[in-house]
Write a protein that holds these residues in place. Structure first.
Motif, PDB file in Angstrom:
ATOM      1  N   LEU A   1     -24.327  41.513 -12.230  1.00  9.07           N
ATOM      2  CA  LEU A   1     -23.864  40.200 -12.671  1.00  9.07           C
ATOM      3  C   LEU A   1     -22.376  40.242 -12.956  1.00  9.07           C
ATOM      4  O   LEU A   1     -21.862  41.258 -13.445  1.00  9.07           O
ATOM      5  N   GLY A   2     -21.706  39.123 -12.710  1.00  9.09           N
ATOM      6  CA  GLY A   2     -20.335  38.986 -13.168  1.00  9.09           C
ATOM      7  C   GLY A   2     -20.335  38.891 -14.688  1.00  9.09           C
ATOM      8  O   GLY A   2     -21.360  38.589 -15.309  1.00  9.09           O
ATOM      9  N   ARG A   3     -19.181  39.133 -15.292  1.00 16.00           N
ATOM     10  CA  ARG A   3     -19.100  39.166 -16.754  1.00 16.00           C
ATOM     11  C   ARG A   3     -19.527  37.842 -17.397  1.00 16.00           C
ATOM     12  O   ARG A   3     -20.283  37.818 -18.352  1.00 16.00           O
ATOM     13  N   ARG A   4     -19.071  36.719 -16.854  1.00 12.08           N
ATOM     14  CA  ARG A   4     -19.414  35.425 -17.464  1.00 12.08           C
ATOM     15  C   ARG A   4     -20.917  35.134 -17.339  1.00 12.08           C
ATOM     16  O   ARG A   4     -21.543  34.656 -18.277  1.00 12.08           O
ATOM     17  N   THR A   5     -21.491  35.432 -16.186  1.00  9.33           N
ATOM     18  CA  THR A   5     -22.932  35.242 -16.008  1.00  9.33           C
ATOM     19  C   THR A   5     -23.696  36.147 -16.964  1.00  9.33           C
ATOM     20  O   THR A   5     -24.674  35.728 -17.590  1.00  9.33           O
ATOM     21  N   TYR A   6     -23.250  37.380 -17.096  1.00  5.75           N
ATOM     22  CA  TYR A   6     -23.858  38.321 -18.039  1.00  5.75           C
ATOM     23  C   TYR A   6     -23.833  37.734 -19.456  1.00  5.75           C
ATOM     24  O   TYR A   6     -24.852  37.744 -20.154  1.00  5.75           O
ATOM     25  N   GLU A   7     -22.684  37.213 -19.875  1.00  7.50           N
ATOM     26  CA  GLU A   7     -22.578  36.654 -21.227  1.00  7.50           C
ATOM     27  C   GLU A   7     -23.458  35.425 -21.397  1.00  7.50           C
ATOM     28  O   GLU A   7     -24.040  35.222 -22.461  1.00  7.50           O
ATOM     29  N   GLU A   8     -23.609  34.600 -20.344  1.00  5.34           N
ATOM     30  CA  GLU A   8     -24.497  33.434 -20.407  1.00  5.34           C
ATOM     31  C   GLU A   8     -25.961  33.856 -20.531  1.00  5.34           C
ATOM     32  O   GLU A   8     -26.773  33.140 -21.100  1.00  5.34           O
ATOM     33  N   MET A   9     -26.294  35.041 -19.986  1.00  4.69           N
ATOM     34  CA  MET A   9     -27.683  35.499 -19.978  1.00  4.69           C
ATOM     35  C   MET A   9     -28.019  36.453 -21.127  1.00  4.69           C
ATOM     36  O   MET A   9     -29.156  36.910 -21.216  1.00  4.69           O
ATOM     37  N   LEU A  10     -27.052  36.762 -21.996  1.00  3.85           N
ATOM     38  CA  LEU A  10     -27.350  37.655 -23.124  1.00  3.85           C
ATOM     39  C   LEU A  10     -28.546  37.128 -23.899  1.00  3.85           C
ATOM     40  O   LEU A  10     -28.699  35.934 -24.106  1.00  3.85           O
ATOM     41  N   GLY A  11     -29.400  38.028 -24.336  1.00  2.91           N
ATOM     42  CA  GLY A  11     -30.622  37.635 -25.025  1.00  2.91           C
ATOM     43  C   GLY A  11     -31.794  37.509 -24.071  1.00  2.91           C
ATOM     44  O   GLY A  11     -32.945  37.476 -24.478  1.00  2.91           O
ATOM     45  N   TRP A  12     -31.505  37.430 -22.789  1.00  2.00           N
ATOM     46  CA  TRP A  12     -32.541  37.290 -21.781  1.00  2.00           C
ATOM     47  C   TRP A  12     -33.028  38.643 -21.298  1.00  2.00           C
ATOM     48  O   TRP A  12     -34.174  38.786 -20.892  1.00  2.00           O
ATOM     49  N   PHE A  13     -32.165  39.671 -21.350  1.00  2.00           N
ATOM     50  CA  PHE A  13     -32.513  40.988 -20.833  1.00  2.00           C
ATOM     51  C   PHE A  13     -33.518  41.673 -21.751  1.00  2.00           C
ATOM     52  O   PHE A  13     -33.342  41.720 -22.957  1.00  2.00           O
ATOM     53  N   SER A  14     -34.563  42.216 -21.176  1.00  2.00           N
ATOM     54  CA  SER A  14     -35.527  42.995 -21.967  1.00  2.00           C
ATOM     55  C   SER A  14     -35.843  44.282 -21.225  1.00  2.00           C
ATOM     56  O   SER A  14     -35.500  45.360 -21.681  1.00  2.00           O
ATOM     57  N   ASP A  15     -36.441  44.151 -20.057  1.00  2.00           N
ATOM     58  CA  ASP A  15     -36.779  45.340 -19.273  1.00  2.00           C
ATOM     59  C   ASP A  15     -35.862  45.489 -18.063  1.00  2.00           C
ATOM     60  O   ASP A  15     -36.169  46.195 -17.129  1.00  2.00           O
ATOM     61  N   HIS A  16     -34.721  44.841 -18.099  1.00  2.00           N
ATOM     62  CA  HIS A  16     -33.748  44.898 -17.011  1.00  2.00           C
ATOM     63  C   HIS A  16     -32.673  45.917 -17.348  1.00  2.00           C
ATOM     64  O   HIS A  16     -32.477  46.281 -18.502  1.00  2.00           O
ATOM     65  N   HIS A  17     -31.954  46.339 -16.327  1.00  2.00           N
ATOM     66  CA  HIS A  17     -30.790  47.199 -16.520  1.00  2.00           C
ATOM     67  C   HIS A  17     -29.600  46.473 -15.890  1.00  2.00           C
ATOM     68  O   HIS A  17     -29.380  46.573 -14.682  1.00  2.00           O
ATOM     69  N   PRO A  18     -28.846  45.705 -16.692  1.00  2.00           N
ATOM     70  CA  PRO A  18     -27.721  44.964 -16.119  1.00  2.00           C
ATOM     71  C   PRO A  18     -26.496  45.838 -15.880  1.00  2.00           C
ATOM     72  O   PRO A  18     -26.129  46.667 -16.714  1.00  2.00           O
ATOM     73  N   LEU A  19     -25.893  45.639 -14.708  1.00  2.00           N
ATOM     74  CA  LEU A  19     -24.598  46.220 -14.378  1.00  2.00           C
ATOM     75  C   LEU A  19     -23.631  45.043 -14.331  1.00  2.00           C
ATOM     76  O   LEU A  19     -23.864  44.080 -13.597  1.00  2.00           O
ATOM     77  N   VAL A  20     -22.573  45.114 -15.133  1.00  2.00           N
ATOM     78  CA  VAL A  20     -21.636  44.002 -15.250  1.00  2.00           C
ATOM     79  C   VAL A  20     -20.415  44.287 -14.386  1.00  2.00           C
ATOM     80  O   VAL A  20     -19.703  45.262 -14.605  1.00  2.00           O
ATOM     81  N   LEU A  21     -20.204  43.435 -13.400  1.00  2.00           N
ATOM     82  CA  LEU A  21     -19.106  43.576 -12.456  1.00  2.00           C
ATOM     83  C   LEU A  21     -17.856  42.949 -13.053  1.00  2.00           C
ATOM     84  O   LEU A  21     -17.786  41.732 -13.230  1.00  2.00           O
ATOM     85  N   THR A  22     -16.889  43.801 -13.422  1.00  2.00           N
ATOM     86  CA  THR A  22     -15.632  43.306 -13.983  1.00  2.00           C
ATOM     87  C   THR A  22     -14.534  44.324 -13.730  1.00  2.00           C
ATOM     88  O   THR A  22     -14.790  45.531 -13.693  1.00  2.00           O
ATOM     89  N   MET A  23     -13.324  43.821 -13.561  1.00  2.00           N
ATOM     90  CA  MET A  23     -12.160  44.702 -13.394  1.00  2.00           C
ATOM     91  C   MET A  23     -11.594  45.115 -14.748  1.00  2.00           C
ATOM     92  O   MET A  23     -10.748  45.988 -14.826  1.00  2.00           O
ATOM     93  N   ASN A  24     -12.048  44.469 -15.820  1.00  2.00           N
ATOM     94  CA  ASN A  24     -11.569  44.793 -17.164  1.00  2.00           C
ATOM     95  C   ASN A  24     -12.203  46.106 -17.614  1.00  2.00           C
ATOM     96  O   ASN A  24     -13.356  46.140 -18.037  1.00  2.00           O
ATOM     97  N   GLU A  25     -11.444  47.183 -17.522  1.00  2.00           N
ATOM     98  CA  GLU A  25     -11.959  48.516 -17.852  1.00  2.00           C
ATOM     99  C   GLU A  25     -12.278  48.668 -19.329  1.00  2.00           C
ATOM    100  O   GLU A  25     -12.989  49.592 -19.723  1.00  2.00           O
ATOM    101  N   LYS A  26     -11.765  47.766 -20.172  1.00  2.00           N
ATOM    102  CA  LYS A  26     -12.029  47.839 -21.620  1.00  2.00           C
ATOM    103  C   LYS A  26     -13.314  47.111 -22.009  1.00  2.00           C
ATOM    104  O   LYS A  26     -13.775  47.244 -23.135  1.00  2.00           O
ATOM    105  N   PHE A  27     -13.880  46.353 -21.071  1.00  2.00           N
ATOM    106  CA  PHE A  27     -15.104  45.602 -21.379  1.00  2.00           C
ATOM    107  C   PHE A  27     -16.278  46.565 -21.528  1.00  2.00           C
ATOM    108  O   PHE A  27     -16.542  47.388 -20.655  1.00  2.00           O
ATOM    109  N   VAL A  28     -16.975  46.465 -22.656  1.00  2.00           N
ATOM    110  CA  VAL A  28     -18.159  47.290 -22.912  1.00  2.00           C
ATOM    111  C   VAL A  28     -19.332  46.344 -23.131  1.00  2.00           C
ATOM    112  O   VAL A  28     -19.375  45.620 -24.127  1.00  2.00           O
ATOM    113  N   PRO A  29     -20.290  46.317 -22.210  1.00  2.00           N
ATOM    114  CA  PRO A  29     -21.439  45.413 -22.361  1.00  2.00           C
ATOM    115  C   PRO A  29     -22.305  45.801 -23.555  1.00  2.00           C
ATOM    116  O   PRO A  29     -22.482  46.981 -23.854  1.00  2.00           O
TER     117      PRO A  29
END
Length: 172
Positions: A45-73
């Motif tokens: 997921l892109g970072r914004r989509t990931y942030e919109e979906m926070l709280g939805w993940f339970s048994d998923h393993h999200p990989l967040v696609l971002t160029m911001n190396e400081k971003f920690v999901p």
């Protein structure tokens, strides 16, 4: 082992996935299909989509696609590109990586995609966030589920699974 790369999206009849943020339709049957398909899978997921979906993940393993190396999901891992996401998923012995949006993630993943699961929504948005154009010469529909508009769905829609058509060079 390289996992299968699948893009899953709801797309308007004029090619848009959103007006600006979030999915613009409330389609409970499509949402249920999306949740069933992605259950237990690795997601890209892109970072914004990931942030919109926070709280939805339970048994998923999200990989967040971002160029911001400081971003920690909060949940999952950051990746800098589709190839690195595929490599990580493969190293974890995943058979599939599912791209869930947004537009930049879809655009980056489309050249490597093996499968598309597109919910074609019978509604024109007129403008917004586009899904990458794809040629039906390169993709073959393999399944289709049609859903009429009803008391729970303001718009009819069809969920179509496409497989990439492989072109092989034949020796002369």
């Amino acid at each position: 082992m390289t996992p299968l790369l699948t893009l899953i999206a709801a797309v308007s009849s004029d090619g848009y996935i959103s007006r600006s943020q979030g999915v613009p339709w409330d389609l409970p049957d499509d949402r249920a299909s999306f949740r069933a398909y992605t259950q237990g899978k690795w997601l890209l997921l892109g970072r914004r989509t990931y942030e919109e979906m926070l709280g939805w993940f339970s048994d998923h393993h999200p990989l967040v696609l971002t160029m911001n190396e400081k971003f920690v999901p909060f949940w999952g891992e950051r990746v800098g590109g589709v190839s690195s996401a595929l490599r990580q998923a493969g190293e974890a012995r995943q058979t599939e990586l599912v791209v869930c949006g947004g537009a930049a993630a879809y655009e980056a993943a489309m050249p490597l995609a093996d499968r598309l699961i597109i919910t074609h929504v019978n509604d024109a948005l007129g403008n917004g966030v586009p899904f990458p154009a794809f040629s039906h010469d390169d993709w073959e529909p393999v399944t289709r589920q049609d859903h009429p508009a009803d008391s729970h769905h303001a718009h009819s829609f069809s969920i179509v699974t496409y497989q990439r058509v492989r072109h092989y060079q034949h020796a002369a």
